[in-house]
Design a protein around this motif. Sequence first.
Motif, PDB file in Angstrom:
ATOM      1  N   ALA A 310       0.827  -1.212  -0.012  1.00 53.71           N
ATOM      2  CA  ALA A 310       0.171  -0.099  -0.063  1.00 53.71           C
ATOM      3  C   ALA A 310       0.857   1.204   0.011  1.00 53.71           C
ATOM      4  O   ALA A 310       0.370   2.355  -0.787  1.00 53.71           O
ATOM      5  N   CYS A 311       2.133   0.990   0.685  1.00 55.42           N
ATOM      6  CA  CYS A 311       2.655   2.359   0.634  1.00 55.42           C
ATOM      7  C   CYS A 311       3.632   2.544  -0.639  1.00 55.42           C
ATOM      8  O   CYS A 311       3.491   3.584  -1.225  1.00 55.42           O
ATOM      9  N   ARG A 312       4.109   1.196  -1.354  1.00 61.92           N
ATOM     10  CA  ARG A 312       4.738   1.367  -2.643  1.00 61.92           C
ATOM     11  C   ARG A 312       3.700   2.299  -3.697  1.00 61.92           C
ATOM     12  O   ARG A 312       4.099   2.829  -4.477  1.00 61.92           O
ATOM     13  N   SER A 314       1.304   4.310  -2.879  1.00 61.40           N
ATOM     14  CA  SER A 314       0.651   5.323  -2.520  1.00 61.40           C
ATOM     15  C   SER A 314       1.505   6.468  -1.946  1.00 61.40           C
ATOM     16  O   SER A 314       1.100   7.718  -1.929  1.00 61.40           O
ATOM     17  N   CYS A 315       2.694   6.224  -1.907  1.00 62.82           N
ATOM     18  CA  CYS A 315       3.605   7.238  -0.999  1.00 62.82           C
ATOM     19  C   CYS A 315       4.928   7.433  -2.009  1.00 62.82           C
ATOM     20  O   CYS A 315       5.478   6.834  -2.335  1.00 62.82           O
ATOM     21  N   PRO A 316       4.932   8.880  -2.192  1.00 65.61           N
ATOM     22  CA  PRO A 316       6.107   9.381  -2.869  1.00 65.61           C
ATOM     23  C   PRO A 316       7.359   9.108  -2.239  1.00 65.61           C
ATOM     24  O   PRO A 316       8.543   9.244  -2.907  1.00 65.61           O
ATOM     25  N   PHE A 320      12.710   5.975  -0.632  1.00 67.88           N
ATOM     26  CA  PHE A 320      13.509   6.265   0.407  1.00 67.88           C
ATOM     27  C   PHE A 320      13.224   5.468   1.497  1.00 67.88           C
ATOM     28  O   PHE A 320      14.404   4.877   2.248  1.00 67.88           O
ATOM     29  N   CYS A 321      11.928   5.097   1.873  1.00 65.51           N
ATOM     30  CA  CYS A 321      11.721   4.628   3.221  1.00 65.51           C
ATOM     31  C   CYS A 321      11.688   2.970   2.964  1.00 65.51           C
ATOM     32  O   CYS A 321      11.814   2.425   4.175  1.00 65.51           O
ATOM     33  N   GLY A 322      11.020   2.727   2.121  1.00 69.86           N
ATOM     34  CA  GLY A 322      10.849   1.263   1.953  1.00 69.86           C
ATOM     35  C   GLY A 322       9.592   0.634   2.886  1.00 69.86           C
ATOM     36  O   GLY A 322       9.319  -0.578   2.794  1.00 69.86           O
ATOM     37  N   THR A 339      -0.816   2.788   6.325  1.00 74.81           N
ATOM     38  CA  THR A 339       0.318   3.552   5.700  1.00 74.81           C
ATOM     39  C   THR A 339       1.006   4.334   6.581  1.00 74.81           C
ATOM     40  O   THR A 339       2.029   4.166   7.358  1.00 74.81           O
ATOM     41  N   GLU A 340       0.605   5.531   6.409  1.00 69.80           N
ATOM     42  CA  GLU A 340       1.475   6.625   7.131  1.00 69.80           C
ATOM     43  C   GLU A 340       1.301   6.704   8.618  1.00 69.80           C
ATOM     44  O   GLU A 340       0.240   6.498   8.994  1.00 69.80           O
ATOM     45  N   THR A 341       2.422   6.802   9.269  1.00 70.10           N
ATOM     46  CA  THR A 341       2.266   6.878  10.847  1.00 70.10           C
ATOM     47  C   THR A 341       2.941   8.208  11.119  1.00 70.10           C
ATOM     48  O   THR A 341       3.721   9.054  10.492  1.00 70.10           O
ATOM     49  N   HIS A 343       5.533   8.328  13.160  1.00 66.43           N
ATOM     50  CA  HIS A 343       6.813   8.161  13.255  1.00 66.43           C
ATOM     51  C   HIS A 343       7.489   8.269  11.629  1.00 66.43           C
ATOM     52  O   HIS A 343       8.529   8.855  11.796  1.00 66.43           O
ATOM     53  N   CYS A 344       6.706   7.811  10.614  1.00 61.56           N
ATOM     54  CA  CYS A 344       7.116   7.994   9.306  1.00 61.56           C
ATOM     55  C   CYS A 344       7.275   9.575   8.843  1.00 61.56           C
ATOM     56  O   CYS A 344       8.148   9.767   8.407  1.00 61.56           O
ATOM     57  N   ARG A 345       6.238  10.127   9.437  1.00 59.38           N
ATOM     58  CA  ARG A 345       6.124  11.552   9.179  1.00 59.38           C
ATOM     59  C   ARG A 345       7.407  12.315  10.007  1.00 59.38           C
ATOM     60  O   ARG A 345       8.170  13.120   9.310  1.00 59.38           O
TER      61      ARG A 345
HETATM   62  S1  SF4 Z   1       6.945   7.286   4.451  1.00 59.29           S
HETATM   63 FE1  SF4 Z   1       5.339   6.226   5.458  1.00 59.29          FE
HETATM   64  S2  SF4 Z   1       3.657   6.038   3.896  1.00 59.29           S
HETATM   65 FE2  SF4 Z   1       5.538   6.490   3.059  1.00 59.29          FE
HETATM   66  S3  SF4 Z   1       6.457   4.490   2.312  1.00 59.29           S
HETATM   67 FE3  SF4 Z   1       7.435   5.160   4.427  1.00 59.29          FE
HETATM   68  S4  SF4 Z   1       5.990   4.203   5.936  1.00 59.29           S
HETATM   69 FE4  SF4 Z   1       4.944   4.214   4.035  1.00 59.29          FE
END
Ligand code: SF4
Length: 367
Positions: A310-312, A314-316, A320-322, A339-341, A343-345
């Motif tokens: 879902a991250c792959r 939806s997330c730009p 970087f993050c994986g 997806t977004e937390t 923490h990841c923000r």
């Molecule tokens: S930054 Fe957050 S939403 Fe984006 S790929 Fe990483 S965990 Fe997923």
Amino acid sequence: MQGVAPVPSYVVMQPTTLCNLDCVYCYLPFRAVDRRMPVAVAEAVAAAVGPWAATGRFSVVWHGGEPLAAGREHLAALMAPFGPQVEHHVQTNATLIDDAWCAFFVEHGMRVSVSVDGPRERNGDRVTRAGQPAYDRIVRGVAALRRHGLPFSALAVVSRPAPGYATDLYDYFLDLGCDVLGVNIEETEGVNTRGNAHDAATVTAFWAELVAAWRRAPRIHLREVEWSLRYAAAVLDGAADDLLPRQLDPIPTIGHDGSVTVLSPELAGFTHPRYGDFSSGNVLATPLAEILAGAAGTPWVGEFLAGVEACRSSCPYFGFCGGGHAANRYFELGRFDGTETEHCRNSKIRLLEGVLEHARDHESPAA
Ligand code: SF4
């Protein structure tokens, strides 16, 4: 990047659940009790690690609790089954480090990483079981490492990321003498339920200032900043797709009782009505290689892999993050396929934005 690799690049071992400190933000559920790992667990792990270490660099990371609270004799007994080609690391609060421990580190070729949150006033959450500040004991331990000429890394938790602090933080670690620094913005996970939502622009400015401080004196490997710069360089070279590993490293955490929790050490010791105890098996019953080969079948792991997909899509920031960490999804969202937390923000999105902000602010004017 797809699925979980069958062979890890390192294993995390919990020699005891006990910690002699009681930090306010700690995620560990059993840090007040001394449940020690039997040597039979280490022998079972070492049997799996032997062939992996024979083919390339392999690390065993001793993590707790406070691993030094297990004592030198017991830690040596746990390390003994591993072959000489294995690199040993320890993550410690440093309060127990003295000359005898330094001699131990030298004898066992053990690399030390110290948890300290920056200047004294930023260590208010690091307290003893009696609630007293632990800072003086931490710096005494670091002084012992320096006396013995032992190189060390440092890991800092930042609870209030804001510009105006990042430079002081970096300068502190330059003085402390570490050669590698990791900066973790406090996470809501495990038994730590404190919120970790922060103003986006403030966190971005914190990272941008940290990049600027590091660029003035890049004598420390600053983990997060170097990752980000490597990613930015790969994007400019058109090679960003090659940066993520082809499969997730399973990073098995071996609990004191031999239970194996993959991907997120922070899940070890917790249970949930739907996910059970999060473990994928126990090395006292099943060889570690076999457990890892079947780890993707652990119910929560399958859900997490769906979250990564879902991250792959939806997330730009995915390149970087994986796809982030399983424990952050679980403890923030209550499930693994979100997806977004926060923490990841805080630690991926705003980190990368901070690096870009620094670049924008310091780019040379057009000729
Ligand atoms: S930054 Fe957050 S939403 Fe984006 S790929 Fe990483 S965990 Fe997923």
